[in-house]
Design an enzyme around this catalytic site. Structure first.
Site, PDB file in Angstrom:
ATOM      1  N   ARG A 113      51.404  56.681  32.090  1.00  0.00           N
ATOM      2  CA  ARG A 113      50.646  55.538  32.423  1.00  0.00           C
ATOM      3  C   ARG A 113      49.570  55.231  31.552  1.00  0.00           C
ATOM      4  O   ARG A 113      49.026  56.219  30.787  1.00  0.00           O
ATOM      5  CB  ARG A 113      50.055  55.310  33.892  1.00  0.00           C
ATOM      6  CG  ARG A 113      50.914  55.298  34.929  1.00  0.00           C
ATOM      7  CD  ARG A 113      50.530  55.287  36.203  1.00  0.00           C
ATOM      8  NE  ARG A 113      49.221  54.677  36.404  1.00  0.00           N
ATOM      9  CZ  ARG A 113      49.170  53.297  36.659  1.00  0.00           C
ATOM     10  NH1 ARG A 113      50.268  52.533  36.931  1.00  0.00           N
ATOM     11  NH2 ARG A 113      48.087  52.999  37.092  1.00  0.00           N
ATOM     12  N   LYS A 137      49.750  67.935  39.415  1.00  0.00           N
ATOM     13  CA  LYS A 137      50.687  66.841  39.060  1.00  0.00           C
ATOM     14  C   LYS A 137      52.175  67.477  38.753  1.00  0.00           C
ATOM     15  O   LYS A 137      52.294  68.473  37.887  1.00  0.00           O
ATOM     16  CB  LYS A 137      50.309  66.033  37.875  1.00  0.00           C
ATOM     17  CG  LYS A 137      51.393  64.799  37.530  1.00  0.00           C
ATOM     18  CD  LYS A 137      50.692  64.060  36.591  1.00  0.00           C
ATOM     19  CE  LYS A 137      51.578  62.614  36.504  1.00  0.00           C
ATOM     20  NZ  LYS A 137      50.935  61.568  35.591  1.00  0.00           N
ATOM     21  N   ARG A 174      37.660  62.385  43.786  1.00  0.00           N
ATOM     22  CA  ARG A 174      36.303  63.002  43.688  1.00  0.00           C
ATOM     23  C   ARG A 174      36.218  63.490  45.083  1.00  0.00           C
ATOM     24  O   ARG A 174      35.671  63.112  45.932  1.00  0.00           O
ATOM     25  CB  ARG A 174      35.331  61.840  43.578  1.00  0.00           C
ATOM     26  CG  ARG A 174      35.532  61.196  42.074  1.00  0.00           C
ATOM     27  CD  ARG A 174      34.752  62.207  41.237  1.00  0.00           C
ATOM     28  NE  ARG A 174      35.036  61.548  39.625  1.00  0.00           N
ATOM     29  CZ  ARG A 174      36.161  61.889  38.760  1.00  0.00           C
ATOM     30  NH1 ARG A 174      37.005  62.616  39.548  1.00  0.00           N
ATOM     31  NH2 ARG A 174      36.170  61.315  37.829  1.00  0.00           N
TER      32      ARG A 174
END
Length: 324
Positions: free
Chosen positions: A123, A188, A323
């Site tokens: 992306r 990921k 976060r």
């Protein structure tokens, strides 16, 4: 087939092969074999042991992708939805390859896999690290008789379809980060990139690209700028990439029909169950600003619901950072 490909096919048996034996088998010189080995190591990041007196051997076992093996593992009814499968040795990116073919009249159902990508993309133009034979790089071309608004949420549906495939391989605890990243224990595992061509009112051609870490090599992943994980780590053993490709393609093909008929609706419940951002403090990054807030899930169209200063607003674009 060129010398580089031929050398790798022979070495894929995992045994030692001398330079002279390789040269004789391929009717080339030992120098040509040496050059092929150098290219495999330097350009394709294939680790090869070179032992005097014994020859060359792959440092890590490698099973190559095979079109017939993949097709045979897909149910006939599902397989009929495919126009063609192509397996490439090396390409800049599988998405770009299909986009270049599309103007030539290529229609829905072309699937392209590659052993190596020289310019794999994620992306926002990010580079996707794509070592040879370690992961799954797959793109699928699909035609939709939908307008631009109706295609909203497609990337979320694709992510859910991939989690369905992984569940069939007994990998059940994968989470989703809006809009289409797959994570395992906050690392990921897989990314999805959709690229579309069409008119506002439709129809649209969509190239669905995905890269999944299968058996990464730490030596080749120093440039990855985020925590990552591969299927070998999750499962504790190697997974046959041909089997993985077949299961993922089967789920993607089914998902295409579901989305064409019903949009995001059949995927919403599964997405919400796996939503790693929900009720978490996040930052939504845009080219010119950053919006912070609490993620409150997704709406019926797949937009991210972000609460900031007591107001919840939907966002259809942006890059999310958690976060904690």
């Amino acid at each position: 087939m060129n010398t580089v490909n031929s050398v790798l096919r022979i070495l894929s048996d995992g045994r030692f092969h001398s330079g002279s034996a390789l040269g004789e088998a391929l009717s080339v010189s030992r120098a040509a074999v040496w050059k092929a080995v150098q290219k495999l190591q330097q350009e394709w990041q294939v680790r090869i042991n070179a032992v005097p007196g014994r020859g060359y051997q792959l440092a890590v076992p490698l099973t190559l992708l095979d079109k017939d093996t993949i097709l045979s593992a897909i149910a006939p009814q599902t397989r009929s939805r495919l126009q063609e499968i192509q397996v490439l040795w090396s390409v800049d990116s599988t998405n770009r390859y299909i986009l270049n073919q599309a103007p030539n009249g290529i229609g829905s159902g072309l699937a392209v896999l590659a052993e190596h990508q020289s310019a794999g993309r994620g992306r926002r133009g990010r580079h996707w690290v794509s070592p040879f034979g370690r992961n799954l790089y797959l793109s699928l071309l699909w035609d939709f008789e939908l307008d631009a608004a109706q295609l909203s949420g497609l990337s979320l549906a694709i992510a859910v379809a991939i989690t369905r495939a992984l569940s069939k391989l007994e990998i059940n605890d994968v989470m989703l980060k809006w809009p289409n990243d797959l994570l395992w224990q906050e690392r990921k595992l897989c990314g999805v990139l959709l690229e579309m061509k069409g008119e506002a009112s439709g129809p649209w051609q969509v190239v669905i690209g995905m890269g999944m870490n299968v058996n990464m090599d730490s030596i080749t992943t120093e440039e990855i700028g985020q925590p990552w994980v591969d299927l070998k780590t999750i499962l504790g053993q190697n997974l046959d990439r041909n089997k993985l490709a077949a299961v993922i393609l089967s789920e993607l093909l089914e998902a295409m029909d579901q989305f064409q008929d019903s949009g995001l609706s059949p995927f919403l419940a599964e997405w919400r169950t796996r939503d790693i951002c929900r009720d978490q403090l996040v930052e939504l990054h845009f080219p010119d600003k950053v919006q912070q807030g609490i993620a409150r899930g997704i709406d019926l169209n797949g937009a991210l619901l972000l609460e900031s200063e007591g107001v919840v607003k939907p966002y259809h674009a942006g890059e999310v950072s958690l976060r904690y």
